[in-house]
Motif scaffolding. Structure first.
Motif, short mmCIF file in Angstrom:
data_model
loop_
_atom_site.label_atom_id
_atom_site.label_comp_id
_atom_site.label_asym_id
_atom_site.label_seq_id
_atom_site.Cartn_x
_atom_site.Cartn_y
_atom_site.Cartn_z
N THR A 184 0.83 -1.20 0.00
CA THR A 184 0.00 0.00 0.00
C THR A 184 0.86 1.25 0.00
O THR A 184 0.62 2.20 -0.75
CB THR A 184 -0.91 0.00 1.25
N PHE A 185 1.87 1.25 0.84
CA PHE A 185 2.72 2.43 1.00
C PHE A 185 3.65 2.62 -0.20
O PHE A 185 3.80 3.74 -0.71
CB PHE A 185 3.55 2.31 2.28
N THR A 186 4.27 1.54 -0.64
CA THR A 186 5.20 1.67 -1.77
C THR A 186 4.45 1.99 -3.07
O THR A 186 4.99 2.70 -3.93
CB THR A 186 6.05 0.40 -1.93
N ASP A 187 3.21 1.48 -3.22
CA ASP A 187 2.41 1.85 -4.39
C ASP A 187 2.19 3.36 -4.43
O ASP A 187 2.28 3.99 -5.50
CB ASP A 187 1.05 1.15 -4.37
N MET A 203 -0.44 7.99 5.10
CA MET A 203 0.28 9.26 5.08
C MET A 203 1.51 9.22 5.98
O MET A 203 2.60 9.67 5.60
CB MET A 203 -0.64 10.40 5.53
N GLY A 204 1.35 8.67 7.18
CA GLY A 204 2.50 8.59 8.08
C GLY A 204 3.59 7.69 7.54
O GLY A 204 4.79 7.97 7.69
N ALA A 205 3.18 6.60 6.89
CA ALA A 205 4.16 5.66 6.35
C ALA A 205 4.94 6.27 5.19
O ALA A 205 6.16 6.14 5.12
CB ALA A 205 3.45 4.38 5.90
N VAL A 206 4.25 6.96 4.27
CA VAL A 206 4.97 7.53 3.12
C VAL A 206 5.83 8.72 3.55
O VAL A 206 6.87 8.99 2.94
CB VAL A 206 4.01 7.92 1.97
N ALA A 207 5.42 9.42 4.62
CA ALA A 207 6.26 10.50 5.14
C ALA A 207 7.59 9.94 5.62
O ALA A 207 8.65 10.59 5.46
CB ALA A 207 5.55 11.23 6.27
N ASN A 208 7.57 8.74 6.22
CA ASN A 208 8.82 8.10 6.65
C ASN A 208 9.60 7.51 5.49
O ASN A 208 10.83 7.57 5.45
CB ASN A 208 8.51 7.00 7.66
N LEU A 209 8.87 6.92 4.53
CA LEU A 209 9.52 6.24 3.41
C LEU A 209 10.18 7.20 2.42
O LEU A 209 11.29 6.96 1.95
CB LEU A 209 8.51 5.37 2.65
N ALA A 210 9.46 8.26 2.08
CA ALA A 210 9.94 9.15 1.01
C ALA A 210 9.59 10.60 1.32
O ALA A 210 8.83 11.24 0.58
CB ALA A 210 9.34 8.72 -0.33
N PRO A 239 -5.70 10.37 11.66
CA PRO A 239 -4.77 9.37 11.13
C PRO A 239 -4.46 8.24 12.12
O PRO A 239 -4.19 8.45 13.30
CB PRO A 239 -3.51 10.19 10.85
N PHE A 240 -4.45 7.04 11.59
CA PHE A 240 -4.17 5.81 12.33
C PHE A 240 -2.65 5.59 12.35
O PHE A 240 -2.12 4.66 11.75
CB PHE A 240 -4.90 4.66 11.62
N VAL A 241 -1.94 6.47 13.04
CA VAL A 241 -0.48 6.52 12.93
C VAL A 241 0.25 5.80 14.06
O VAL A 241 1.47 5.65 14.01
CB VAL A 241 0.01 7.98 12.85
N ASP A 242 -0.48 5.36 15.08
CA ASP A 242 0.14 4.58 16.16
C ASP A 242 -0.46 3.18 16.14
O ASP A 242 -0.92 2.64 17.15
CB ASP A 242 -0.11 5.28 17.51
N ALA A 243 -0.44 2.59 14.96
CA ALA A 243 -1.19 1.36 14.70
C ALA A 243 -0.75 0.21 15.59
O ALA A 243 -1.59 -0.55 16.09
CB ALA A 243 -1.05 0.98 13.23
N TYR A 278 6.70 -0.70 10.03
CA TYR A 278 6.06 0.35 9.22
C TYR A 278 5.20 1.33 10.00
O TYR A 278 4.85 2.39 9.48
CB TYR A 278 5.25 -0.27 8.07
N THR A 279 4.77 1.00 11.23
CA THR A 279 3.86 1.91 11.93
C THR A 279 4.49 3.30 12.04
O THR A 279 5.65 3.43 12.45
CB THR A 279 3.47 1.31 13.29
N PRO A 280 3.81 4.34 11.63
CA PRO A 280 4.44 5.65 11.48
C PRO A 280 5.08 6.21 12.74
O PRO A 280 6.21 6.72 12.71
CB PRO A 280 3.29 6.54 10.99
N TYR A 281 4.38 6.14 13.86
CA TYR A 281 4.88 6.75 15.09
C TYR A 281 6.23 6.17 15.50
O TYR A 281 7.14 6.90 15.92
CB TYR A 281 3.84 6.53 16.20
N GLU A 282 6.39 4.87 15.36
CA GLU A 282 7.61 4.22 15.81
C GLU A 282 8.73 4.28 14.78
O GLU A 282 9.86 3.85 15.07
CB GLU A 282 7.32 2.78 16.20
N ASN A 283 8.45 4.81 13.61
CA ASN A 283 9.48 4.87 12.57
C ASN A 283 9.84 6.29 12.16
O ASN A 283 10.46 6.50 11.12
CB ASN A 283 9.03 4.06 11.36
N VAL A 284 9.42 7.26 12.95
CA VAL A 284 9.89 8.62 12.72
C VAL A 284 11.41 8.62 12.82
O VAL A 284 11.99 8.04 13.74
CB VAL A 284 9.27 9.60 13.74
N ARG A 285 12.07 9.25 11.87
CA ARG A 285 13.53 9.21 11.82
C ARG A 285 14.09 10.60 11.63
O ARG A 285 13.34 11.57 11.40
CB ARG A 285 14.00 8.28 10.71
#
Length: 708
Positions: free
Chosen positions: A533-536, A567-574, A586-590, A625-632
Motif C-alpha cells: 500500500t505504502f510503496t504503491d 500518510m504517516g508511512a509515506v512520510a517516513n519512506l519518502a 490518522p491511524f499513525v500509532d497502529a 512500518y507503523t508511522p509513530y515508531e518509525n519517525v527518523r
C-alpha cells in the motif's frame, strides 16, 4: 483558554509534550514510549496540551484567515443552500430532504401521493410550498444546544404512522433511539439509550429491532423492542461473543425476513427470522467458515421463496448461487460462476428483477439480472470514469429503479431507470452555482508501475484552461486510502473546485489494499503484504513527477483514518517526494492500538492487520512500518494532522503522539483537535465547509498558490 495555550499563542512556539516513557514489552522486545501518557483523556494536563496545540496551530495559520474566508465563500457560493432532494416513494407518501439557507442541518419531510399509481416524483422547488408537506424531523431543532449532532437511525414504519430516529450529541457513535407519532407529532415514551446505528421497524410497525455495542464499541447484540413496553423487557434476539465479529440486522425489501448479519473482515454469517414471528429463534443460512464471506437476499421465483447468495468459497472474486429459502444449506444452483477479475459486489432483489453490482477494469458497474435466464444486462454511461449505483428503492415492486451517478467532473445526478422501456429518466443534477461547466474540466486515468511490476491506476482531475497534466509541472494534491477493500470512486466535490480553479491537479492513487482492481488487489495490500500500500503510493508520486505532471516541492499528499496510516508511512519512506502531508484522523500509532485488545475495535482489526499480540512475526512486521515508531532523523515535509477528541475509531492520542515525536526531529508539524466531534469531524454543513476551507488553505499555501 488555559495558561499553557495562551502562552503558546502569544509566542507562536510549538507546545512541548513532556517525555514520560511507558514501557511496552512483547515478544522479547521492550519499547519505551515517551508520549503514551497523552492517552489519559480525562486528565486536565492532556486537555491543556491539546488546547495548546490548537492555539499554536491557530497562531501558525492566522495569516491564512483571508484565504480560508475566500474558500468558505466559494464553497458556499457554489452551493444551492435552500434545496430539496428527489422524492422517494414509500407507501402513500413521497419522502425527501430539505436544506434551508443559514441552517446547519437537513430537514426530513414527506408529502402525499397525488394518486396510487403515481411513480413520477414531483419536481420540488425551495421557493414553492409543497402541498400537504409534513416535517418529520428538523435536525436544526433537535441539535439546538449541542456542539455536535448526528443522526444514526432514521426510518418510517411501513404504514407511515410512526418514525424512529437515533441521535448522537457527543461524536462517540452511541445513539439514543426515540419514536415519534406522526399523527400527533409527539414522541412516544419509548426511548432507548446506547444503541448502535441502523435500527428498523418491523413490517407491521409493532416492534423495533436495534443493536447495542460492548465496551470496545463493537455492535454485539440484537434486541427486539415492542412499542409501549419497558426497555428492560426487550428480548435479546442474538448475541455474538466472539470479539472479532460485528453484528447488524435489517429486513429484506420483501419484508419476508429479518436478516441478522455477523461479520469480520474475512468471514461472515447470516441468520434468518420470519418477519411474521420475530420471537422465534433465528436459523442460520450457512454456518460460518473462517475466510468465507457471503451475503444473501430474498426473492420469489416461480412462486418459491429463494435466497440468492453471493459468496467467495473457492471463488476469489465471488460467485452467485441460488438456494431454497426453506433449506439454505441444501443444493446450490450456480447462477453466475466465478470470473477472475470481475469482482461481484452485491445483488439487490426486487419482485420482478434484481440489480447486480460488480467491478470490472477498475470501475464499479451496474447490471440488471433476469431471474428466469440469469442474464446480466450492463447499464452504459458516457464517461470513462464514473460512479453509479442503485439506491433509494424501498418498494418491493417498483416500475422504475432509482440510481445515483457522478464523476469527478459531473455533479451528483439522480436517474429513474424505467424497467419497461430501458430509458434513464433524469430527475435531478446537483446544482453548482456560479456558472460551473463540466466541459471546463478534464478527467483521465494513468498507470504507474510499482517496483514489483504491478500497474497501479491513478485518476487525474484538472481545469483545462491551465493545460493538460504533463504539459508543464503543476501543483498537485494526491489522495490515497488503500485498506479494507474500500475503493475510492470517481466522485464530484464542490470544495475541490477551489483547488482546480487555482491550477491544482487533483489525483487519486488507487493503491493495493483497496478494492479497485478486484479481491486480489485487496489481498495484496493487507496483513503481511501491507507495505505494498505504502510503496504503491510512493511509486504513484514518482510517476507523476517523472511524467512531468508535478514536482516534489509542489505536491501535497492526503489521507484519512487508515489513509492517515498511509500518510504517516509515506512520510517516513519518502519525505523528499512531498511538500506537505495532510492527515485526517490518522491511524499513525497502529501497533500500540492493535496490541491492546481492550481498546475499541482492536480485536476486529486483527483480520486486516494481523495479530501482533500473539504472533511475533506480525509484531515485527507492523513495527517496521507503523508511522509513530518509525519517525527518523530526516527532512520531513510540512505536516498537518486533524483529529477529534471523541473519535472512537482512531483515538486522538495517535496523532497527538505522532506530532510530538515529529517535532523531536525538527519537523514542521501542526495538530488541530476538534474538542466536540467524532471520527467524521465536526457536524453541521457550514462547520464542515469551514473545516475543509481550513485544510485547503493550508494545502494551497504548501503547494505555492495561496495568493491566488
Amino acid at each position: 483558554m488555559t495558561e499553557n495555550s495562551a502562552a503558546a499563542a502569544a509566542s507562536s512556539s510549538a507546545p512541548v509534550a513532556p517525555r514520560r516513557p511507558t514501557e511496552r514489552r512483547h515478544h522479547g522486545d521492550t519499547v519505551a514510549d515517551p508520549y503514551e501518557w497523552l492517552r489519559a483523556k480525562d486528565e486536565p494536563e492532556v486537555i491543556a496540551h491539546l488546547e495548546a496545540e490548537n492555539a499554536y496551530t491557530s497562531a501558525r495559520t492566522a495569516h491564512l484567515e483571508g484565504l480560508r474566508t475566500r474558500i468558505f465563500a466559494e464553497i458556499k457560493g457554489r452551493t444551492q443552500e435552500s434545496d430539496l432532494s428527489v422524492p422517494t416513494r414509500l407507501g402513500s407518501w413521497w419522502y425527501y430532504g430539505r436544506t434551508v439557507e443559514g441552517r446547519q442541518y437537513g430537514i426530513q419531510c414527506r408529502a402525499p401521493l397525488a394518486a396510487a399509481d403515481d411513480w413520477t416524483p414531483p419536481e420540488l422547488s425551495a421557493d414553492v410550498d409543497v402541498p400537504g408537506e409534513q416535517v418529520l424531523l428538523d435536525a436544526n431543532v433537535e441539535a439546538d444546544g449541542h456542539e455536535f449532532f448526528a443522526v444514526g437511525s432514521f426510518e418510517v414504519s411501513t404504514d407511515g404512522t410512526r418514525m424512529l430516529y437515533g441521535v448522537d450529541v457527543e461524536g462517540d457513535e452511541r445513539y439514543t433511539l426515540r419514536v415519534r407519532d406522526l399523527g400527533t407529532g409527539q414522541n412516544l415514551p419509548d426511548e432507548i439509550p446506547g444503541t448502535s446505528a441502523g435500527a428498523s421497524f418491523s413490517p407491521d410497525g409493532r416492534f423495533i429491532v436495534y443493536t447495542t455495542v460492548d465496551d470496545a464499541w463493537r455492535p454485539d447484540t440484537v434486541w427486539l423492542h415492542e412499542l409501549g413496553t419497558p426497555v428492560a423487557d426487550d428480548a435479546k434476539l442474538f448475541y455474538e461473543p466472539d470479539e472479532k465479529y460485528w453484528v447488524g440486522a435489517g429486513f429484506t425489501r420483501s419484508e419476508k425476513y429479518l436478516v441478522i448479519g455477523v461479520g469480520s473482515s474475512i468471514t461472515s454469517e447470516e441468520w434468518l427470522v420470519d418477519a411474521a414471528d420475530l420471537r422465534q429463534p433465528p436459523r442460520v443460512v450457512w454456518p460460518r467458515v473462517e475466510g468465507v464471506e457471503y451475503d444473501s437476499d430474498h426473492a420469489v421465483v416461480d412462486g418459491q421463496d429463494v435466497l440468492y447468495i453471493l459468496h467467495n468459497q473457492d471463488a476469489l472474486d465471488f460467485e452467485l448461487v441460488r438456494v431454497a429459502a426453506s433449506d439454505p444449506s441444501g443444493p446450490r444452483e450456480i447462477v453466475l460462476p466465478h470470473r477472475p477479475g470481475v469482482r461481484l459486489l452485491g445483488l439487490s432483489t426486487f419482485r420482478d428483477v434484481a440489480v447486480l453490482g460488480y467491478r470490472r477494469e477498475g470501475l464499479a458497474r451496474i447490471g440488471l439480472f433476469d431471474y428466469a435466464t440469469g442474464a446480466v444486462t450492463e447499464l452504459d454511461f458516457d464517461e470513462p470514469l464514473y460512479a453509479a449505483r442503485v439506491a433509494g428503492n424501498p418498494e418491493w415492486a417498483p416500475p422504475v429503479l432509482r440510481m445515483g451517478y457522478a464523476s469527478f467532473v459531473t455533479p451528483g445526478t439522480v436517474y429513474d431507470y424505467d424497467l419497461a422501456t430501458g430509458a434513464k429518466l433524469l430527475r435531478k443534477r446537483q446544482p453548482v452555482l456560479g456558472g460551473y461547466d463540466p466541459a471546463d474540466y478534464g478527467q483521465s486515468r494513468e498507470w504507474a508501475t510499482a517496483a514489483d511490476g504491478t500497474r497501479v491506476p491513478i485518476s487525474l482531475v484538472w481545469k483545462r484552461s491551465f493545460g493538460d497534466p504533463g504539459g508543464a509541472p503543476r501543483p498537485l494534491h494526491l489522495y490515497g486510502y488503500g485498506s479494507y477493500e474500500h475503493s475510492i470512486e470517481p466522485g464530484f466535490s464542490v470544495a475541490r473546485l477551489s483547488e482546480l480553479d487555482r491550477g491544482v491537479v487533483f489525483a487519486v492513487a488507487h493503491v493495493r489494499g483497496g478494492g479497485e482492481m478486484g479481491r486480489q488487489w485487496y489481498e495484496d495490500g493487507k496483513l503481511l503484504h501491507k507495505r505494498n500500500t505504502f510503496t504503491d503510493f510512493v511509486d504513484c508520486a514518482r510517476h507523476l513527477v517523472s511524467s512531468g505532471v508535478t514536482t516534489p516541492d509542489r505536491m501535497v499528499a492526503e489521507g484519512g483514518s487508515a489513509g492517515g496510516l498511509l500518510m504517516g508511512a509515506v512520510a517516513n519512506l519518502a519525505p523528499e517526494l512531498f511538500a506537505g502531508i495532510l492527515a485526517d484522523v490518522p491511524f499513525v500509532d497502529a501497533l500500540t492500538t492493535i496490541l491492546d485488545p481492550t481498546l475499541p475495535l482492536t480485536v476486529i482489526e486483527w483480520d486486516e492487520w494481523g495479530d501482533p499480540l500473539h504472533d511475533a512475526g506480525v509484531y515485527a512486521y507492523m513495527k517496521s512500518y507503523t508511522p509513530y515508531e518509525n519517525v527518523r532523523d530526516a527532512a520531513y515535509p510540512r505536516i498537518l494532522a486533524v483529529t477529534s477528541l471523541n473519535d472512537t475509531r482512531v483515538l486522538y492520542v495517535e496523532p497527538a503522539k505522532w506530532i510530538a515525536r515529529l517535532r523531536e526531529v525538527g519537523a514542521d508539524a501542526l495538530l488541530k483537535c476538534e474538542m466536540a466531534a467524532g471520527h467524521g469531524g465536526v457536524s453541521g454543513r457550514y462547520n464542515a465547509w469551514r473545516e475543509r476551507a481550513f485544510e485547503l488553505a493550508w494545502l494551497l499555501e504548501v503547494v505555492g498558490v495561496a495568493a491566488a
